[in-house]
Structures are given as structure tokens and as C-alpha cells.
Write an enzyme that holds these catalytic residues in place. Structure first.
Site, PDB file in Angstrom:
ATOM      1  N   HIS B   8     -38.894  20.430  22.259  1.00 53.50           N
ATOM      2  CA  HIS B   8     -38.377  20.347  23.627  1.00 53.50           C
ATOM      3  C   HIS B   8     -39.124  19.243  24.370  1.00 53.50           C
ATOM      4  O   HIS B   8     -40.286  18.955  24.076  1.00 53.50           O
ATOM      5  CB  HIS B   8     -38.591  21.673  24.373  1.00 53.50           C
ATOM      6  CG  HIS B   8     -37.976  22.874  23.724  1.00 53.50           C
ATOM      7  ND1 HIS B   8     -36.612  23.025  23.593  1.00 53.50           N
ATOM      8  CD2 HIS B   8     -38.530  23.974  23.164  1.00 53.50           C
ATOM      9  CE1 HIS B   8     -36.362  24.187  22.995  1.00 53.50           C
ATOM     10  NE2 HIS B   8     -37.503  24.776  22.719  1.00 53.50           N
ATOM     11  N   HIS B 178     -31.869  30.550  22.244  1.00 47.89           N
ATOM     12  CA  HIS B 178     -33.182  30.317  22.853  1.00 47.89           C
ATOM     13  C   HIS B 178     -33.143  30.705  24.322  1.00 47.89           C
ATOM     14  O   HIS B 178     -32.443  30.084  25.110  1.00 47.89           O
ATOM     15  CB  HIS B 178     -33.579  28.839  22.708  1.00 47.89           C
ATOM     16  CG  HIS B 178     -35.059  28.601  22.778  1.00 47.89           C
ATOM     17  ND1 HIS B 178     -35.843  29.067  23.803  1.00 47.89           N
ATOM     18  CD2 HIS B 178     -35.895  27.949  21.928  1.00 47.89           C
ATOM     19  CE1 HIS B 178     -37.106  28.701  23.570  1.00 47.89           C
ATOM     20  NE2 HIS B 178     -37.169  28.035  22.442  1.00 47.89           N
ATOM     21  N   GLU B 284     -41.974  23.343  17.365  1.00 49.38           N
ATOM     22  CA  GLU B 284     -41.919  23.479  18.828  1.00 49.38           C
ATOM     23  C   GLU B 284     -43.092  22.765  19.496  1.00 49.38           C
ATOM     24  O   GLU B 284     -43.555  23.175  20.570  1.00 49.38           O
ATOM     25  CB  GLU B 284     -41.843  24.951  19.261  1.00 49.38           C
ATOM     26  CG  GLU B 284     -41.232  25.091  20.661  1.00 49.38           C
ATOM     27  CD  GLU B 284     -40.872  26.512  21.085  1.00 49.38           C
ATOM     28  OE1 GLU B 284     -41.180  27.465  20.351  1.00 49.38           O
ATOM     29  OE2 GLU B 284     -40.258  26.649  22.150  1.00 49.38           O
TER      30      GLU B 284
END
Lengths: 340, 340
Positions: B8, B178, B284
Site C-alpha cells: 500500500h 481488505h 505489506e
């Protein structure tokens, strides 16, 4: 001595369900309110419900005693009012006391609490005290989400819960953090809500200062600690990033996981990452998963086999099967001694 | 080729946060509404935000490309209205497109969706299509709980979600399930809400008939599948008790887990119980856990190390690091080829 710390009376006589159905129906139609005296369960019914289930499995699997409480899924604190929950709790706790009375060597009692959404947890202290002092119980099941999947109570670290913790500490009994059924269609009870609640409770304890305020409070997180052992690195890392104490130096001084993990690789992970002093043998039989694992030919929930097959030393196995339980449940030894 | 399926833009320039703060403030005071044009982020700012973070870590850790999406915790679909979420989604997705434009070899785009509590998921189809067709994205993040911890949308198997699945199938892109931040004080975002959502989604898929209706839909459950691999025996047993198909013959035809599990024993369990074809490499980074594990001297979220150190064959490692991703993200290869 093999002590199973996690058993519910899932096989109670159907009269109990009939009473509960009437109690629920009466919420809309008070004329249907069943009297508590209308519920008559004979000793033979109780014996029959256990002889072919929990007692048979104790013998077959080689466990000696089960720390036994009312069925978790039917606590359903979200149904009705505080009065509903109080009556239902007292009936269930009294029934557990009868089970223990009939089989004092096989069962030791743990109570459910008369929690209700929006009602102060302090109100559960009285029933807890009755169960410990009058019925000889050694612990309680504490529902962190009395709403049944809406999670609108404060976290377990909130001061609202403190009066109940004070009573637990005063009575020197632990609580197992255990939700009940889910009325939220997102959450399957045993497949999501139970496991989520375990994970949620652990993270609340990591974040909060509960055990600074209650250094002698002992809480059991069932189902192998939810997702926590699998994500042990995440939790160690979060504690570190959040500048919280090491897990082994704070949360794990007061929190214990059971072994309700239904396959060998899961148990092996649990035993590898969680200190042995924090693990209590549990199976939750007869419970969430009742079938036979085709890959082993054995019951999924025969968790004793996984521990027997693990690489742990005999000494460590004894701690998990027996001696840790004496530490977590200080009243247990006296109950077993009284049973002869 | 090492493909990280889960990154992200957690390091976006602070101007983005400033805009969001103004957007939120304007919910109460429309006079403060910021214009989209007021948000000017230069290419140098984007480069700077990545060079010292994700790009540096790609180089140091030896991964090649990250499947990259807007920061999960700031999607915050529970804030404001559908219009709020749409503007915020478009801004974030456009920013991801600029990242990919600047570093087409290092990043491939995945979008966030303009979900909003109580709003039909169908309304997100248009932004999904824009991101795939106009911006060249290869997937989406789908929030199963737009309420941010109140879980009052229908389960992911409900027909309300179907129009969005139809669009995913039509475009031949997968979605990662998510959640975003939690506004429920019971749930810490990365320590409880994320993991609970993963577990919850899996159980919804086990219960429902979603993949009968969408046999080609592909969904990624991040964070190593939540609690599922640790409780694989429970899920196999529940499927059996509920007379559902074997997990490997139904759910796992359409569902994939990433490797965002931040310690070696957790990864070892994942690789042991979950079929290798269902696992995608993910870290992540830079994300939930940013510290160095004192027991290893390495970053918790350097998950490549755990897979490198595992007992898997070289061939199986290649499937997890690279080739499985081509199967799950059919548009990935073309994007990489276009990047040269």
C-alpha cells in the site's frame, strides 16, 4: 492426571431447550412465561446425557476431569433483558452443579454470567459469587460481546468491567473469555465469531493497562488464542512499535491459551511459539467440530493426541495436561481432593 | 522475478493527508470543502516518498515488483457519504497511477473502491472499470465492512455484492478482501480488525455458494488468511459437519492467501497446510509492523526471508514468488511486458 479446561454441557437434556424456547417466546407474550419449577430434569436424564458423550470420550481419550460450564452458544446474552439472562444463567449454572454432584471426579464447575447488552458487568458479580461460594465453582466464562456480534460494549480493558474483575480477584478464580452465538449474519459462530473474539481480546490486553491494575487477574483465551500464535510475530512487532512491554513480560503474565486447535500442525505451532507455562489442555468436546478427520482417522477435537504426538518433553506435557491448571484455577485442587 | 502482491502507498506525501483532513472537516462545514485542484503533488515528492521506503526495501530485500494500492487504513469508507468516498478513491487511485507511471517496472496498480455504508456495492463498479480500463490496474481492494468495525453490511456471499463480482469477472481482475481502519474501540485496526476480517471472509465463503455462481472469480485473503491456516483442522471439520465440499475442492479453487505472516513458524505452518498453488508472496511493506525482530535481527515484515528459509522446493518457491501471481492476476504479465 489429565485436566481438560474447556468443556461445555452441549448435550444437556432437550427439556432445557424446551424451557429456553418458552422463555424466549414469552418475551413477546408474557402469558407464555414458563415457571422455573416447570423445568424438571431427572438425575437419570443427566447421567444419560453424559454417559454416552463426555464421559465416554473421557474414558476413550484418556482424560480424567473436565472443567465444565454451560453451553457457550446458548448463553445468548443478546436475547431478552437482564432478568432473562439472570434466570437462564441460574438455571444453567444449577444444572452444572448437579452434573458435578453426580460425577465429582469427572467434572468441576465453571459458571456463565447473567450479562446483557448495555447492562453494567458489575451486575454479574452476584451470580459469580453464588456459583463460587455456594456451588463450589472454580471460574467463569466472560462474554466480551454480550450483543452477539455487534460489538457495542466497551473493550475488556474499560473500567466498566472492573467491578467484575475485582470480584474475580477477590474470589481467586479465573475467567475464560468466551463469546456466545452470533446474531450478526457476517459471523458464523464457531467459524468466525469465536476465533475473532479470541484475537480481539488479546489485542485489547496488549493495548491496555488492565494487568497493571489487576496484577493477579487470570484470563484464559480459548481456541488456542484465536489467530494470535499464528501471527505471533505481528503481535510482538505491534507491541514493539507501540512501545508496549514485551508480550512475555506483560500480557502473558496473566493470559493463558487452551489447546482447542484441531490439527497437528496448529498444535505444533502453538507449542513452538507460546511459552509452555501459558498453555492449558482443552478440547471443547463435545463441541464445535464433531467429525473424524479423514487424514488421521481420529476425531478432530481429540486434542490430547496432538499433544501426545508433539515434540514436547514429558515434563512439559505434564504442565499442559495438569500442573498449569492448578496455577490458573487455585480452587481446583481442593475440589479434586474433596471428590476423593 | 519476485512479485510482492500486497503493498500500500503508506508513505504518500503529507499533502494527501492535509487534503483528507480538509475533506473530513468539510463534512461539518461545507465552506471548508477543498478543491481537488488544490491538491498538487509533484513528481519529485512521489519519487522521494518511494525512493527511501518501498523502492529501497525492494532493492535491499530482493523483490522486483509490488502490486500497489492506496493505503488500506486511510480508505476509511465509513467517513462521510458516497460522494466523499468517490472523490477520495479517485484521488488515491490517480496517485497510484502516477506511481506506476514513474516506476512502471517496480509497481503495478490496484485500486480502492468508493464503497460507503448502506450504499450498493454495484455503485463501485464504475470506478473499478475506470481504474482497469483507463489506468491499467490489475485488481481491486474490496472492503467487506465499509462501516469500519460495525459489520452491518450483508456477508460477501449476499447477492447485493453480485454486480461488483460481475464486473470483476468481466474485467478478469481479482479482488483482495481488505478492511480499512476501525472506528469500533473493540477492534485495533492491524491487530484485530484486519485479521478478524480475513477469518470472517473465509468462513462466509465456506458457508455460501458464491463460487458456484462465480466460478472464475478470484479473491485474495491477505495476512496469511487471518486465523484460517492455524485452525485448518477446524475449518476442514466445519465444512465436513456442515456437509459442504472439501475446502480444496471448493473454496480454495477461488481463494488465495498472501504471506503477510511476520515470523518463521507462522510461515512454516502456512506452507505446510495450505496448497502451494493458493499462496501468493506478499509483505505489506511498509505497513502494519515496521520494526526489527530482536530474535532475528531482521525486519518482521521481510517475509521473503521466511520463504527463502522454508523447506519448500525451488520450484514451489517460484510458484509463490512469481507464477501463481500470473494466474491470479491475468492482466499482470501484459503490464510487466509493457514496462519492458
Amino acid at each position: 492426571m489429565i485436566i481438560d479446561c474447556h468443556g461445555h454441557y452441549t448435550t444437556a437434556p432437550s427439556d432445557l431447550t424446551t424451557f429456553r424456547d418458552a422463555q424466549i417466546a414469552a418475551l413477546k407474550d408474557p402469558a407464555q412465561t414458563p415457571s422455573r419449577e416447570s423445568l424438571r430434569i431427572g438425575d437419570d436424564q443427566i447421567r444419560d446425557s453424559l454417559e454416552k458423550a463426555q464421559l465416554k470420550l473421557q474414558r476413550e481419550r484418556g482424560s480424567d476431569v473436565t472443567i465444565f460450564s454451560p453451553r457457550a452458544s446458548t448463553m445468548a446474552h443478546h436475547i431478552g433483558t437482564e432478568a432473562t439472562s439472570l434466570e437462564w444463567s441460574q438455571i444453567n449454572n444449577d444444572l452444572i452443579a448437579r452434573v458435578v454432584g453426580l460425577y465429582p471426579k469427572n467434572f468441576v464447575g465453571v459458571c456463565m454470567l447473567p450479562q446483557s447488552p448495555g447492562v453494567a458487568p458489575a451486575n454479574s458479580a452476584r451470580e459469580l459469587e453464588r456459583c463460587v461460594k455456594d456451588l463450589g465453582f472454580i471460574g467463569a466464562n466472560l462474554n466480551p460481546d454480550p450483543s452477539g456480534g455487534h460489538w457495542n460494549s466497551p473493550p475488556l480493558t474499560d473500567r466498566q468491567w472492573y467491578p467484575l474483575y475485582e470480584k474475580l480477584v477477590e474470589l481467586d478464580v479465573p475467567a475464560m473469555v468466551h463469546v456466545s452465538s452470533s446474531c450478526n449474519p457476517n459471523f458464523h459462530a464457531t467459524g468466525a465469531h469465536y476465533i475473532n473474539a479470541d484475537t480481539t481480546a488479546f489485542m485489547q490486553f496488549l493495548q491496555g493497562d488492565l494487568f497493571k491494575d489487576f496484577p493477579t487477574l487470570r484470563l484464559i483465551i480459548p481456541h488456542g488464542g484465536g489467530a494470535v500464535p499464528y501471527h505471533w510475530g505481528r503481535y510482538r512487532g505491534l507491541a514493539q512499535d507501540m512501545k508496549r512491554p514485551l508480550l512475555t513480560e506483560y500480557v502473558m503474565k496473566n493470559v493463558f491459551f487452551d489447546t482447542c486447535v484441531y490439527h497437528q500442525p496448529g498444535i505444533d505451532l502453538l507449542l513452538k511459539v507460546i511459552p509452555v507455562e501459558n498453555i492449558l489442555f482443552g478440547s471443547e468436546m463435545v463441541g464445535a467440530v464433531r467429525g473424524i478427520d479423514p487424514t488421521t482417522g481420529q476425531y478432530y477435537d481429540d486434542t490430547k493426541r496432538y499433544i501426545d504426538s508433539s515434540a514436547l518433553s514429558g515434563e512439559d506435557k505434564t504442565r499442559i495436561f495438569e500442573t498449569n491448571a492448578y496455577r490458573v484455577y487455585p480452587r481446583l485442587k481442593a475440589r479434586l481432593a474433596a471428590a476423593g
